[in-house]
Design a protein around this motif. Structure first.
Motif, PDB file in Angstrom:
ATOM      1  N   ARG A  33       0.843  -1.198   0.000  1.00  0.00           N
ATOM      2  CA  ARG A  33       0.000   0.000   0.000  1.00  0.00           C
ATOM      3  C   ARG A  33       0.876   1.244   0.000  1.00  0.00           C
ATOM      4  O   ARG A  33       1.826   1.359   0.774  1.00  0.00           O
ATOM      5  CB  ARG A  33      -0.905   0.017   1.229  1.00  0.00           C
ATOM      6  CG  ARG A  33      -1.902   1.177   1.237  1.00  0.00           C
ATOM      7  CD  ARG A  33      -2.736   1.185   2.490  1.00  0.00           C
ATOM      8  NE  ARG A  33      -1.930   1.427   3.683  1.00  0.00           N
ATOM      9  CZ  ARG A  33      -2.428   1.648   4.888  1.00  0.00           C
ATOM     10  NH1 ARG A  33      -3.736   1.624   5.073  1.00  0.00           N
ATOM     11  NH2 ARG A  33      -1.633   1.860   5.923  1.00  0.00           N
ATOM     12  N   ILE A  34       0.567   2.176  -0.887  1.00  0.00           N
ATOM     13  CA  ILE A  34       1.321   3.422  -0.992  1.00  0.00           C
ATOM     14  C   ILE A  34       0.417   4.582  -0.611  1.00  0.00           C
ATOM     15  O   ILE A  34      -0.672   4.752  -1.166  1.00  0.00           O
ATOM     16  CB  ILE A  34       1.858   3.630  -2.423  1.00  0.00           C
ATOM     17  CG1 ILE A  34       2.876   2.531  -2.760  1.00  0.00           C
ATOM     18  CG2 ILE A  34       2.511   5.006  -2.562  1.00  0.00           C
ATOM     19  CD1 ILE A  34       3.422   2.615  -4.169  1.00  0.00           C
ATOM     20  N   GLN A  35       0.866   5.382   0.348  1.00  0.00           N
ATOM     21  CA  GLN A  35       0.193   6.608   0.742  1.00  0.00           C
ATOM     22  C   GLN A  35       1.212   7.741   0.670  1.00  0.00           C
ATOM     23  O   GLN A  35       2.361   7.582   1.096  1.00  0.00           O
ATOM     24  CB  GLN A  35      -0.367   6.492   2.160  1.00  0.00           C
ATOM     25  CG  GLN A  35      -1.481   5.476   2.304  1.00  0.00           C
ATOM     26  CD  GLN A  35      -2.041   5.425   3.714  1.00  0.00           C
ATOM     27  OE1 GLN A  35      -1.306   5.261   4.677  1.00  0.00           O
ATOM     28  NE2 GLN A  35      -3.354   5.573   3.839  1.00  0.00           N
ATOM     29  N   GLN A  71       5.404   3.407   1.829  1.00  0.00           N
ATOM     30  CA  GLN A  71       5.320   2.274   0.912  1.00  0.00           C
ATOM     31  C   GLN A  71       5.380   1.014   1.774  1.00  0.00           C
ATOM     32  O   GLN A  71       6.445   0.564   2.168  1.00  0.00           O
ATOM     33  CB  GLN A  71       6.464   2.315  -0.104  1.00  0.00           C
ATOM     34  CG  GLN A  71       6.251   1.384  -1.285  1.00  0.00           C
ATOM     35  CD  GLN A  71       7.100   1.775  -2.490  1.00  0.00           C
ATOM     36  OE1 GLN A  71       7.546   2.908  -2.601  1.00  0.00           O
ATOM     37  NE2 GLN A  71       7.317   0.839  -3.389  1.00  0.00           N
ATOM     38  N   GLY A  72       4.208   0.482   2.102  1.00  0.00           N
ATOM     39  CA  GLY A  72       4.151  -0.549   3.121  1.00  0.00           C
ATOM     40  C   GLY A  72       4.509   0.062   4.461  1.00  0.00           C
ATOM     41  O   GLY A  72       3.970   1.094   4.854  1.00  0.00           O
ATOM     42  N   VAL A 132      15.078  -1.245  -9.840  1.00  0.00           N
ATOM     43  CA  VAL A 132      15.077  -0.482 -11.082  1.00  0.00           C
ATOM     44  C   VAL A 132      14.376   0.853 -10.870  1.00  0.00           C
ATOM     45  O   VAL A 132      13.369   0.928 -10.171  1.00  0.00           O
ATOM     46  CB  VAL A 132      14.409  -1.279 -12.231  1.00  0.00           C
ATOM     47  CG1 VAL A 132      12.971  -1.610 -11.899  1.00  0.00           C
ATOM     48  CG2 VAL A 132      14.505  -0.534 -13.547  1.00  0.00           C
ATOM     49  N   ALA A 133      14.945   1.903 -11.445  1.00  0.00           N
ATOM     50  CA  ALA A 133      14.322   3.228 -11.463  1.00  0.00           C
ATOM     51  C   ALA A 133      14.178   3.646 -12.918  1.00  0.00           C
ATOM     52  O   ALA A 133      15.141   3.558 -13.693  1.00  0.00           O
ATOM     53  CB  ALA A 133      15.164   4.242 -10.697  1.00  0.00           C
ATOM     54  N   VAL A 134      12.991   4.096 -13.296  1.00  0.00           N
ATOM     55  CA  VAL A 134      12.720   4.426 -14.694  1.00  0.00           C
ATOM     56  C   VAL A 134      11.991   5.756 -14.797  1.00  0.00           C
ATOM     57  O   VAL A 134      11.348   6.212 -13.842  1.00  0.00           O
ATOM     58  CB  VAL A 134      11.859   3.333 -15.376  1.00  0.00           C
ATOM     59  CG1 VAL A 134      12.526   1.987 -15.316  1.00  0.00           C
ATOM     60  CG2 VAL A 134      10.475   3.267 -14.750  1.00  0.00           C
ATOM     61  N   MET A 135      12.117   6.373 -15.961  1.00  0.00           N
ATOM     62  CA  MET A 135      11.262   7.487 -16.314  1.00  0.00           C
ATOM     63  C   MET A 135       9.963   6.890 -16.844  1.00  0.00           C
ATOM     64  O   MET A 135       9.963   6.178 -17.847  1.00  0.00           O
ATOM     65  CB  MET A 135      11.936   8.378 -17.342  1.00  0.00           C
ATOM     66  CG  MET A 135      13.194   9.065 -16.825  1.00  0.00           C
ATOM     67  SD  MET A 135      13.827  10.285 -17.980  1.00  0.00           S
ATOM     68  CE  MET A 135      15.416  10.666 -17.227  1.00  0.00           C
ATOM     69  N   ALA A 136       8.878   7.180 -16.155  1.00  0.00           N
ATOM     70  CA  ALA A 136       7.649   6.405 -16.317  1.00  0.00           C
ATOM     71  C   ALA A 136       7.085   6.436 -17.738  1.00  0.00           C
ATOM     72  O   ALA A 136       6.674   5.400 -18.264  1.00  0.00           O
ATOM     73  CB  ALA A 136       6.600   6.903 -15.327  1.00  0.00           C
ATOM     74  N   TYR A 161       3.758   4.946 -10.730  1.00  0.00           N
ATOM     75  CA  TYR A 161       3.581   6.222 -11.446  1.00  0.00           C
ATOM     76  C   TYR A 161       2.123   6.673 -11.403  1.00  0.00           C
ATOM     77  O   TYR A 161       1.831   7.848 -11.140  1.00  0.00           O
ATOM     78  CB  TYR A 161       4.058   6.085 -12.889  1.00  0.00           C
ATOM     79  CG  TYR A 161       3.448   7.099 -13.827  1.00  0.00           C
ATOM     80  CD1 TYR A 161       3.781   8.450 -13.728  1.00  0.00           C
ATOM     81  CD2 TYR A 161       2.517   6.720 -14.799  1.00  0.00           C
ATOM     82  CE1 TYR A 161       3.205   9.388 -14.581  1.00  0.00           C
ATOM     83  CE2 TYR A 161       1.950   7.637 -15.649  1.00  0.00           C
ATOM     84  CZ  TYR A 161       2.291   8.978 -15.533  1.00  0.00           C
ATOM     85  OH  TYR A 161       1.722   9.901 -16.360  1.00  0.00           O
ATOM     86  N   HIS A 162       1.192   5.769 -11.648  1.00  0.00           N
ATOM     87  CA  HIS A 162      -0.222   6.140 -11.653  1.00  0.00           C
ATOM     88  C   HIS A 162      -0.676   6.601 -10.267  1.00  0.00           C
ATOM     89  O   HIS A 162      -1.479   7.537 -10.144  1.00  0.00           O
ATOM     90  CB  HIS A 162      -1.068   4.961 -12.133  1.00  0.00           C
ATOM     91  CG  HIS A 162      -0.872   4.624 -13.576  1.00  0.00           C
ATOM     92  ND1 HIS A 162      -1.103   5.524 -14.599  1.00  0.00           N
ATOM     93  CD2 HIS A 162      -0.433   3.480 -14.181  1.00  0.00           C
ATOM     94  CE1 HIS A 162      -0.845   4.961 -15.770  1.00  0.00           C
ATOM     95  NE2 HIS A 162      -0.432   3.722 -15.542  1.00  0.00           N
ATOM     96  N   ILE A 163      -0.141   5.978  -9.220  1.00  0.00           N
ATOM     97  CA  ILE A 163      -0.483   6.388  -7.859  1.00  0.00           C
ATOM     98  C   ILE A 163       0.062   7.783  -7.565  1.00  0.00           C
ATOM     99  O   ILE A 163      -0.646   8.650  -7.035  1.00  0.00           O
ATOM    100  CB  ILE A 163       0.061   5.363  -6.848  1.00  0.00           C
ATOM    101  CG1 ILE A 163      -0.641   4.019  -7.027  1.00  0.00           C
ATOM    102  CG2 ILE A 163      -0.113   5.875  -5.416  1.00  0.00           C
ATOM    103  CD1 ILE A 163      -0.029   2.887  -6.222  1.00  0.00           C
ATOM    104  N   LEU A 164       1.333   8.014  -7.929  1.00  0.00           N
ATOM    105  CA  LEU A 164       1.945   9.324  -7.673  1.00  0.00           C
ATOM    106  C   LEU A 164       1.268  10.417  -8.490  1.00  0.00           C
ATOM    107  O   LEU A 164       1.015  11.516  -7.990  1.00  0.00           O
ATOM    108  CB  LEU A 164       3.446   9.279  -7.998  1.00  0.00           C
ATOM    109  CG  LEU A 164       4.309   8.270  -7.241  1.00  0.00           C
ATOM    110  CD1 LEU A 164       5.785   8.514  -7.547  1.00  0.00           C
ATOM    111  CD2 LEU A 164       4.058   8.321  -5.747  1.00  0.00           C
ATOM    112  N   ASP A 165       0.981  10.115  -9.746  1.00  0.00           N
ATOM    113  CA  ASP A 165       0.361  11.109 -10.620  1.00  0.00           C
ATOM    114  C   ASP A 165      -1.027  11.492 -10.110  1.00  0.00           C
ATOM    115  O   ASP A 165      -1.417  12.670 -10.158  1.00  0.00           O
ATOM    116  CB  ASP A 165       0.269  10.555 -12.043  1.00  0.00           C
ATOM    117  CG  ASP A 165      -0.265  11.583 -13.024  1.00  0.00           C
ATOM    118  OD1 ASP A 165       0.350  12.653 -13.168  1.00  0.00           O
ATOM    119  OD2 ASP A 165      -1.320  11.313 -13.641  1.00  0.00           O
ATOM    120  N   LYS A 166      -1.759  10.533  -9.609  1.00  0.00           N
ATOM    121  CA  LYS A 166      -3.087  10.810  -9.049  1.00  0.00           C
ATOM    122  C   LYS A 166      -2.980  11.746  -7.848  1.00  0.00           C
ATOM    123  O   LYS A 166      -3.770  12.689  -7.698  1.00  0.00           O
ATOM    124  CB  LYS A 166      -3.759   9.501  -8.655  1.00  0.00           C
ATOM    125  CG  LYS A 166      -5.169   9.671  -8.099  1.00  0.00           C
ATOM    126  CD  LYS A 166      -5.796   8.320  -7.761  1.00  0.00           C
ATOM    127  CE  LYS A 166      -7.199   8.493  -7.203  1.00  0.00           C
ATOM    128  NZ  LYS A 166      -7.801   7.164  -6.850  1.00  0.00           N
TER     129      LYS A 166
END
Length: 257
Positions: free
Chosen positions: A24-26, A43-44, A196-200, A234-239
């Protein structure tokens, strides 16, 4: 605890997650008023606070503790990225006398700097410096990933132009099956771990690290799951960013009226 016990016959992990399920990410932006940008992320059970200062003039400490600006040929053309990673002494069961400055902290700071040097549009800020500070308040695996995700939010909150969101995630193998977003127990008792770290949006990899070697038959599917985890993060952060911007815009509109 043997590694095979980390995944049940129903393919569930000890914390009840499926193999491809994130913790779970908050998260929240703008939590520290003294910084130009800040963010808090869970993150957890891993909890991180990130703060960003700058862009500002480049300084270094001289003799007697005096600070004076220093410029190099590189910094004349683009901003210098300074990253500092630290972990609170109470963040884990391991008690450390020095929460900052040890070898592990220096290595994490270097990895963070490499990551955001590739993502921030440093050419827009010549002769300047951007400071990124991350503090682990509670550690339960995936510390680097949580720091990257929190720092990305803090940079957005500070209004620092970036090429893309930077998101990070881990993956590993349990019973020859790939699993995503590894916690501390799985990291210490499970198999090899990939970070891994990526540009989303572009999918460009800015950091890739393995704790051990993966067999070539497993590497691709573990890599794919880690990349999928980055996209989900990415979708969680963007939201959260969109909700934060919308809320701030509403407040500014209310003040204007």
């Amino acid at each position: 605890m043997a590694g095979y016990e980390l995944l049940s016959e129903q393919n569930l992990r000890l914390d009840g997650r499926k193999a491809d399920e994130l913790r779970r990410i908050q998260c929240k932006l703008g939590v520290f008023g003294q910084a130009d940008g800040s963010a808090y992320l869970e993150q957890g059970n891993t909890k991180v606070l990130a703060a960003v200062y700058g862009p500002h003039e480049i300084y270094r400490h001289g003799a007697g503790g005096a600070s004076r600006p220093t410029l190099t040929a590189t910094s004349n053309e683009q901003a210098v990225i300074n990253c500092q990673y630290s972990a609170a002494v109470f963040s884990s069961g391991e008690r450390k006398r020095r929460p900052r400055g040890d070898r592990k902290s220096q290595e994490m700071s270097m990895h963070l700097r490499q990551t955001f040097q590739a993502a921030i549009k440093t050419e827009l800020y010549p002769r300047s410096q951007i400071d990124i500070y991350v503090e682990i308040l509670q550690a339960d695996g995936g510390n680097y990933c949580a720091c990257v995700n929190a720092a990305t939010l803090a940079l957005i909150d500070a209004g620092i132009p970036m090429k893309d969101y930077v998101c990070a995630c881990t993956a590993s193998l349990m019973n020859d099956r790939p699993v995503v977003d590894i916690n501390n127990l799985e990291s210490t008792t499970g198999g090899p771990e990939l970070t891994v770290a990526v540009m989303a949006k572009s999918g460009e990899i800015v950091l890739l690290e393995m704790s051990q070697r993966f067999h070539v038959d497993h590497l691709e599917k573990v890599m794919d799951l880690a990349m999928e985890g980055c996209q989900n993060i990415y979708h969680i952060l963007d939201k959260e960013v969109r909700a934060h911007v919308s809320k701030r815009g509403s407040l500014l509109g209310w003040e204007a009226t």
